[in-house]
Scaffold this active site. Structure first.
Site, PDB file in Angstrom:
ATOM      1  N   LYS A 156      13.407  23.381  21.551  1.00  0.00           N
ATOM      2  CA  LYS A 156      14.836  23.663  21.340  1.00  0.00           C
ATOM      3  C   LYS A 156      15.398  22.847  20.174  1.00  0.00           C
ATOM      4  CE  LYS A 156      16.157  22.520  25.581  1.00  0.00           C
ATOM      5  NZ  LYS A 156      14.921  22.219  26.321  1.00  0.00           N
ATOM      6  N   ARG A 163       4.225  14.463  21.726  1.00  0.00           N
ATOM      7  CA  ARG A 163       5.470  14.022  21.115  1.00  0.00           C
ATOM      8  C   ARG A 163       5.757  12.569  21.481  1.00  0.00           C
ATOM      9  NH1 ARG A 163      10.957  17.313  22.459  1.00  0.00           N
ATOM     10  NH2 ARG A 163      11.155  15.951  24.258  1.00  0.00           N
ATOM     11  N   ARG A 196      10.910  15.864  35.134  1.00  0.00           N
ATOM     12  CA  ARG A 196      11.841  16.643  34.309  1.00  0.00           C
ATOM     13  C   ARG A 196      11.639  18.144  34.555  1.00  0.00           C
ATOM     14  NH1 ARG A 196      10.434  14.104  28.823  1.00  0.00           N
ATOM     15  NH2 ARG A 196      11.790  15.671  27.852  1.00  0.00           N
TER      16      ARG A 196
HETATM   17  P1  AMP Z   1      16.741  16.314  26.471  1.00  0.00           P
HETATM   18  O1  AMP Z   1      16.771  15.527  25.192  1.00  0.00           O
HETATM   19  O2  AMP Z   1      17.569  17.572  26.380  1.00  0.00           O
HETATM   20  O3  AMP Z   1      15.345  16.582  26.965  1.00  0.00           O
HETATM   21  O4  AMP Z   1      17.470  15.426  27.591  1.00  0.00           O
HETATM   22  C1  AMP Z   1      16.934  14.182  27.986  1.00  0.00           C
HETATM   23  C2  AMP Z   1      17.618  13.688  29.236  1.00  0.00           C
HETATM   24  O5  AMP Z   1      19.039  13.559  29.021  1.00  0.00           O
HETATM   25  C3  AMP Z   1      17.506  14.589  30.453  1.00  0.00           C
HETATM   26  O6  AMP Z   1      16.277  14.425  31.136  1.00  0.00           O
HETATM   27  C4  AMP Z   1      18.701  14.106  31.274  1.00  0.00           C
HETATM   28  O7  AMP Z   1      18.436  12.879  31.908  1.00  0.00           O
HETATM   29  C5  AMP Z   1      19.765  13.864  30.201  1.00  0.00           C
HETATM   30  N1  AMP Z   1      20.565  15.095  29.943  1.00  0.00           N
HETATM   31  C6  AMP Z   1      20.603  15.805  28.785  1.00  0.00           C
HETATM   32  N2  AMP Z   1      21.403  16.869  28.905  1.00  0.00           N
HETATM   33  C7  AMP Z   1      21.875  16.848  30.170  1.00  0.00           C
HETATM   34  C8  AMP Z   1      22.720  17.695  30.924  1.00  0.00           C
HETATM   35  N3  AMP Z   1      23.259  18.807  30.385  1.00  0.00           N
HETATM   36  N4  AMP Z   1      22.999  17.368  32.214  1.00  0.00           N
HETATM   37  C9  AMP Z   1      22.469  16.266  32.755  1.00  0.00           C
HETATM   38  N5  AMP Z   1      21.639  15.442  32.126  1.00  0.00           N
HETATM   39  C10 AMP Z   1      21.326  15.722  30.850  1.00  0.00           C
END
Ligand code: AMP
Length: 371
Positions: free
Chosen positions: A195, A309, A327
């Site tokens: 993404k 990564r 996750r």
């Molecule tokens: P990402 O970089 O999108 O993989 O997000 C990394 C981490 O940030 C996730 O595993 C969550 O702990 C937190 N996070 C990111 N976006 C959200 C969201 N919309 N709601 C809740 N936690 C989030």
């Protein structure tokens, strides 16, 4: 709670399922008390009233009959032009109490036709019940016995009503609105689907603002802000940060970019309540989500990608297979439902996320170009 597009027009939520249900219950009660000791014959006027009629008679607790008719027009040979005819009346109506069920009465033209047709059927009494009524445009001197909800003179769809054939299947009522100006894209997919990479490319191509909630959290953690401290404990474990915190943060990010042509939401929404909050927030601005574009990648491929990564990203949640699994667990239990959420609004677009970066950008663009 959102804006929908039917053919070339946009409609915003206007009356909820609950409001419609309350109006129908009250109509059924009134008619029931007026029809004591009678077995009324309800006649639904197709097509629009099928949903109303079905819900109405489930609320009508005494004996009754129901039938449906269609008001069909054909070109007459006389100079008077259109002649209307009721198709589908087989019952003998003589001496009966007939209650017409209309979905909507606006100018009253259809109602007038109905009155004319029933005039010589020798019914005991003819009553009219309409779910929606537009008092501002109703021009006729005809009695309407029961009105569910009076509404202003704006075009509505949903709950049986259509715009050029579409929209009947929506459970609530939507009202015509102006075309949203922004392209708002939810870029969706499990962790590691690509993404972030794609969002960077797409934001330049379409001149959009990219909001990655994960990046905003990481920025706050790095700068040791209050928000960062709060989010860190959840993120390190691979848990989701609580909704209130995330939603507030997202709104702040959107408000920072008032002149944006649109947004790419990356990593948001991740729960149903985030999606609902986002719809509501955008609707207040006369905007909406144009579509959810989802990168579809098999899970085993994703774990490999994330571990790879993790060697360079410095992200603690990328370096441990257990955290990665958690996750995915969060994704599968809380986030994957959003596919259905957007499918219900006809806004889900799945894209094959396996291939070269360029190939995938191309596939995403083909979808985004239609927004
Ligand atoms: P990402 O970089 O999108 O993989 O997000 C990394 C981490 O940030 C996730 O595993 C969550 O702990 C937190 N996070 C990111 N976006 C959200 C969201 N919309 N709601 C809740 N936690 C989030």
């Amino acid at each position: 709670m959102s804006i929908i597009k039917l053919h070339d027009k946009y409609f915003k939520t206007y009356l909820s399922e609950a409001k419609i249900a309350t109006a129908i219950k009250s109509l059924a009660k009134q008619i029931e008390s007026d029809c004591k000791n009678e077995i009324p014959l309800f006649i639904g006027i197709l097509n629009g009233s099928f949903m109303f009629a079905a819900d109405f008679i489930r609320q009508y607790k005494s004996d009754c009959e129901i039938s449906f008719v269609k008001l069909a027009s054909y070109q007459g040979t006389s100079s008077t032009g259109e002649i209307k005819q009721l198709v589908g009346i087989n019952e003998n109506l003589e001496g009966r109490t007939v209650v017409i069920l209309e979905d909507i009465i606006d100018t009253g033209n259809t109602l007038q036709e109905i009155y004319a047709i029933f005039k010589d059927k020798k019914v005991k009494q003819l009553k009219i019940a309409t779910l929606f009524f537009k008092p501002d445009v109703f021009k006729k001197e005809l009695p309407i016995d029961y009105v569910g909800i009076s509404i202003p003179d704006k075009f509505i769809v949903g709950y049986g009503l259509d715009y050029n054939g579409l929209g009947r299947n929506y459970k609530s009522i939507y009202q015509l609105t102006t075309q949203p100006k922004m392209k708002n894209i939810v870029l969706f997919g499990p962790p590691g689907a690509g993404k972030g990479t794609q969002a960077e490319l797409l934001k330049n191509k379409y001149n959009l603002i990219h909001i990655s909630t994960g990046d905003v959290f990481r920025y706050n953690i790095k700068n040791k802000t209050k928000l960062g401290m709060l989010a860190k404990s959840y993120m390190d474990k691979g848990d989701l940060v609580p909704d209130e915190v995330t939603i507030d943060m997202l709104k702040t990010e959107v408000e920072k970019n008032k002149d944006a042509k649109g947004f790419i939401f990356d990593g948001f929404p991740r729960t149903q309540s985030q999606a609902i909050a986002l719809d509501k927030f955008l609707e207040e601005k006369g905007e909406t989500i144009s579509g959810m574009v989802a990168l579809e990648v098999p899970e085993n491929l994703l774990v490999e990608r994330l571990l790879e990564r993790g060697k360079t990203s410095g992200r603690p949640d990328d370096q441990d297979e257990n955290k990665i699994r958690n996750r995915f667990n969060e994704y599968n239990t809380k986030t994957a439902v959003l596919k259905e959420f957007y499918q219900n609004q006809n806004k889900y677009f799945g894209v094959n996320g396996v291939g070269s970066i360029e190939e995938i950008t191309q596939r995403l663009s083909e979808v985004i170009d239609t927004f």
